[in-house]
Every structure is written in structure tokens, then in C-alpha cells.
Design a protein around this motif. Sequence first.
Motif, PDB file in Angstrom:
ATOM      1  N   PRO A   2     -12.880  -9.136  -0.534  1.00  0.00           N
ATOM      2  CA  PRO A   2     -12.564  -7.962   0.279  1.00  0.00           C
ATOM      3  C   PRO A   2     -11.039  -7.852   0.401  1.00  0.00           C
ATOM      4  CG  PRO A   2     -13.882  -9.549   1.530  1.00  0.00           C
ATOM      5  CD  PRO A   2     -13.552 -10.171   0.214  1.00  0.00           C
ATOM      6  N   VAL A   3     -10.519  -6.684   0.028  1.00  0.00           N
ATOM      7  CA  VAL A   3      -9.062  -6.502   0.017  1.00  0.00           C
ATOM      8  C   VAL A   3      -8.716  -5.079   0.417  1.00  0.00           C
ATOM      9  CG1 VAL A   3      -9.037  -5.969  -2.457  1.00  0.00           C
ATOM     10  CG2 VAL A   3      -6.968  -6.814  -1.393  1.00  0.00           C
ATOM     11  N   LEU A   4      -7.594  -4.938   1.081  1.00  0.00           N
ATOM     12  CA  LEU A   4      -7.007  -3.634   1.370  1.00  0.00           C
ATOM     13  C   LEU A   4      -5.626  -3.663   0.737  1.00  0.00           C
ATOM     14  CD1 LEU A   4      -6.842  -0.863   2.783  1.00  0.00           C
ATOM     15  CD2 LEU A   4      -6.060  -2.071   4.844  1.00  0.00           C
ATOM     16  N   VAL A   5      -5.381  -2.733  -0.164  1.00  0.00           N
ATOM     17  CA  VAL A   5      -4.101  -2.656  -0.876  1.00  0.00           C
ATOM     18  C   VAL A   5      -3.134  -1.812  -0.040  1.00  0.00           C
ATOM     19  CG1 VAL A   5      -2.948  -1.909  -2.987  1.00  0.00           C
ATOM     20  CG2 VAL A   5      -5.285  -2.832  -3.096  1.00  0.00           C
ATOM     21  N   ILE A   6      -1.960  -2.360   0.195  1.00  0.00           N
ATOM     22  CA  ILE A   6      -0.932  -1.652   0.965  1.00  0.00           C
ATOM     23  C   ILE A   6       0.317  -1.513   0.105  1.00  0.00           C
ATOM     24  CG2 ILE A   6       0.553  -1.696   3.022  1.00  0.00           C
ATOM     25  CD1 ILE A   6      -2.396  -1.457   3.726  1.00  0.00           C
TER      26      ILE A   6
ATOM     27  N   ILE B 135       1.597   4.749  -8.889  1.00  0.00           N
ATOM     28  CA  ILE B 135       1.059   3.687  -9.746  1.00  0.00           C
ATOM     29  C   ILE B 135       0.061   2.848  -8.967  1.00  0.00           C
ATOM     30  CG2 ILE B 135       1.666   1.495 -10.866  1.00  0.00           C
ATOM     31  CD1 ILE B 135       4.282   2.916 -11.781  1.00  0.00           C
ATOM     32  N   VAL B 136       0.443   2.435  -7.746  1.00  0.00           N
ATOM     33  CA  VAL B 136      -0.449   1.604  -6.931  1.00  0.00           C
ATOM     34  C   VAL B 136      -1.716   2.376  -6.581  1.00  0.00           C
ATOM     35  CG1 VAL B 136      -0.691   0.325  -4.769  1.00  0.00           C
ATOM     36  CG2 VAL B 136       1.457   0.201  -6.048  1.00  0.00           C
ATOM     37  N   GLN B 137      -1.575   3.653  -6.241  1.00  0.00           N
ATOM     38  CA  GLN B 137      -2.751   4.473  -5.918  1.00  0.00           C
ATOM     39  C   GLN B 137      -3.694   4.561  -7.107  1.00  0.00           C
ATOM     40  OE1 GLN B 137      -0.633   7.983  -4.489  1.00  0.00           O
ATOM     41  NE2 GLN B 137      -1.399   7.616  -2.416  1.00  0.00           N
ATOM     42  N   LYS B 138      -3.156   4.769  -8.299  1.00  0.00           N
ATOM     43  CA  LYS B 138      -4.000   4.871  -9.500  1.00  0.00           C
ATOM     44  C   LYS B 138      -4.681   3.539  -9.812  1.00  0.00           C
ATOM     45  CE  LYS B 138      -1.472   8.639 -11.649  1.00  0.00           C
ATOM     46  NZ  LYS B 138      -0.518   9.044 -12.691  1.00  0.00           N
ATOM     47  N   GLN B 139      -3.945   2.437  -9.673  1.00  0.00           N
ATOM     48  CA  GLN B 139      -4.536   1.123  -9.930  1.00  0.00           C
ATOM     49  C   GLN B 139      -5.685   0.848  -8.960  1.00  0.00           C
ATOM     50  OE1 GLN B 139      -1.033  -1.305  -9.447  1.00  0.00           O
ATOM     51  NE2 GLN B 139      -0.642  -1.381 -11.654  1.00  0.00           N
ATOM     52  N   ALA B 140      -5.440   1.089  -7.683  1.00  0.00           N
ATOM     53  CA  ALA B 140      -6.473   0.834  -6.671  1.00  0.00           C
ATOM     54  C   ALA B 140      -7.683   1.738  -6.904  1.00  0.00           C
ATOM     55  CB  ALA B 140      -5.901   1.038  -5.271  1.00  0.00           C
ATOM     56  N   ALA B 141      -7.442   3.000  -7.230  1.00  0.00           N
ATOM     57  CA  ALA B 141      -8.550   3.932  -7.480  1.00  0.00           C
ATOM     58  C   ALA B 141      -9.363   3.499  -8.694  1.00  0.00           C
ATOM     59  CB  ALA B 141      -8.008   5.351  -7.670  1.00  0.00           C
ATOM     60  N   LEU B 142      -8.688   3.041  -9.749  1.00  0.00           N
ATOM     61  CA  LEU B 142      -9.380   2.586 -10.953  1.00  0.00           C
ATOM     62  C   LEU B 142     -10.333   1.437 -10.632  1.00  0.00           C
ATOM     63  CD1 LEU B 142      -9.666   2.572 -14.092  1.00  0.00           C
ATOM     64  CD2 LEU B 142      -7.808   0.897 -14.107  1.00  0.00           C
ATOM     65  N   LEU B 143      -9.900   0.556  -9.735  1.00  0.00           N
ATOM     66  CA  LEU B 143     -10.718  -0.601  -9.363  1.00  0.00           C
ATOM     67  C   LEU B 143     -11.680  -0.286  -8.222  1.00  0.00           C
ATOM     68  CD1 LEU B 143      -7.884  -3.261  -9.530  1.00  0.00           C
ATOM     69  CD2 LEU B 143      -9.750  -2.945 -11.175  1.00  0.00           C
ATOM     70  N   GLY B 144     -11.499   0.842  -7.568  1.00  0.00           N
ATOM     71  CA  GLY B 144     -12.334   1.179  -6.421  1.00  0.00           C
ATOM     72  C   GLY B 144     -11.971   0.369  -5.195  1.00  0.00           C
ATOM     73  N   LEU B 145     -10.684   0.108  -5.025  1.00  0.00           N
ATOM     74  CA  LEU B 145     -10.212  -0.640  -3.855  1.00  0.00           C
ATOM     75  C   LEU B 145      -9.618   0.314  -2.831  1.00  0.00           C
ATOM     76  CD1 LEU B 145      -8.404  -3.675  -5.535  1.00  0.00           C
ATOM     77  CD2 LEU B 145     -10.469  -3.763  -4.114  1.00  0.00           C
ATOM     78  N   PRO B 146      -9.837   0.041  -1.553  1.00  0.00           N
ATOM     79  CA  PRO B 146      -9.201   0.865  -0.525  1.00  0.00           C
ATOM     80  C   PRO B 146      -7.694   0.631  -0.547  1.00  0.00           C
ATOM     81  CG  PRO B 146     -10.289  -1.017   0.476  1.00  0.00           C
ATOM     82  CD  PRO B 146     -10.641  -1.046  -0.982  1.00  0.00           C
ATOM     83  N   MET B 147      -6.935   1.686  -0.270  1.00  0.00           N
ATOM     84  CA  MET B 147      -5.484   1.610  -0.386  1.00  0.00           C
ATOM     85  C   MET B 147      -4.820   2.505   0.639  1.00  0.00           C
ATOM     86  SD  MET B 147      -2.740   3.348  -1.852  1.00  0.00           S
ATOM     87  CE  MET B 147      -1.153   2.864  -2.476  1.00  0.00           C
ATOM     88  N   ARG B 148      -3.705   2.057   1.154  1.00  0.00           N
ATOM     89  CA  ARG B 148      -2.908   2.860   2.084  1.00  0.00           C
ATOM     90  C   ARG B 148      -1.438   2.776   1.690  1.00  0.00           C
ATOM     91  NH1 ARG B 148      -5.276   1.612   8.143  1.00  0.00           N
ATOM     92  NH2 ARG B 148      -7.439   2.057   7.632  1.00  0.00           N
ATOM     93  N   VAL B 149      -0.737   3.866   1.932  1.00  0.00           N
ATOM     94  CA  VAL B 149       0.712   3.889   1.746  1.00  0.00           C
ATOM     95  C   VAL B 149       1.344   3.931   3.133  1.00  0.00           C
ATOM     96  CG1 VAL B 149       2.689   5.161   0.818  1.00  0.00           C
ATOM     97  CG2 VAL B 149       0.523   5.094  -0.454  1.00  0.00           C
TER      98      VAL B 149
END
Length: 170
Positions: A64-68, A84-98
Motif C-alpha cells: 500500500p503506497v501513496l505517491v507524493i 511525469i510522476v502523475q503518468k507513472q502513478a496512473a500507469l501503475l494504478g497508484l494513488p497520487m497527490r501533488v
Amino acid sequence: AMSKDPLLTSSPSVARHPLRLTLRPQFEPILRTLRTHPRPFILGASGGIDSSAAMLLLAHAQCPVLVIHVHHHLREDADNDAQIVQKQAALLGLPMRVVHLPAPSDTETENLSARSRRLRYDALTEFADTFHADVVTAHHADDVFETLTMRILRGAHLQHVFGPKHTLLW
């Protein structure tokens, strides 16, 4: 401002679309440690090779991870890093926040690099506290070696060179 996309506003979760990686046998103990870790992870991701590799590893391990991504607004091309980070997280299906940080004021006396690092870790720590998670940042061996060398050259005692006790170096 944060997007209304639920993926960008959720809490730590496992990757919905992890890439299946073929890793060397030396990675098995690391994967085992990650998979049995009792808390989720907050990954500080810059878009560079180090944090990208960490994101892939955490996704592969199904942690379980949240990408920041902390956006400092200091460089003209800084928006590219966030994308770049948003695209990487989306590709993996990981939640992400800026996290968007305000530009430093003219009255700031703190070194810009030190200020950026402090604010970045403050933001990551805030998410870690909120979600009862542990912070992960990634640095390649040259970065770590450079930091250790700089600390030694500045006169740090050897016991203070290696960072906090809860820091794990792979």
C-alpha cells in the motif's frame, strides 16, 4: 489545486496495474521485507530515475503506497516533473497527490536547497502522520556517497554521518 480525480485524492493502496518485473534473486529479501511491512508507505517521487525505480518496486511488491510529488515552483520545467510522476502513478494504478509549495519570499534567510528539503520532508511527514505510514525516498548510491562525503568533510562524527536510525539503505 488537486484534481477531482478519485485516484488523486485517495489514501495509500496497492497498485491496480503493477508491471510484472523479473528481478534478480538478491531482491527477494527486499520484496519479502516490503510485503510484510506493517504500515503503508508514502513515496516522495520527483520523477527521476531513483524515485521511479522505487515506485516500480513498491508496485511490484503490492505494498500500500501513496505517491507524493512536492512541486516547489522553482524551475520553469517543474510542471514536467509533476506530469511525469502523475503518468507513472496512473500507469501503475497508484494513488497520487501533488503538493504545491509557495515560492520563497525575498526575506527568507534559509538556503534555498535546505528550505526545499525541509518543506518537502515536512509535507511527506504530514501525509505519513495522517495515514499512519512510513516515508520512502530514493537516492542512488552516488547521491548517498556524495552526502556522506560532504558530511565527513564538514567534520561530522562517523555516528552522525549515516542519518536517522530508521533510515534503510538498500
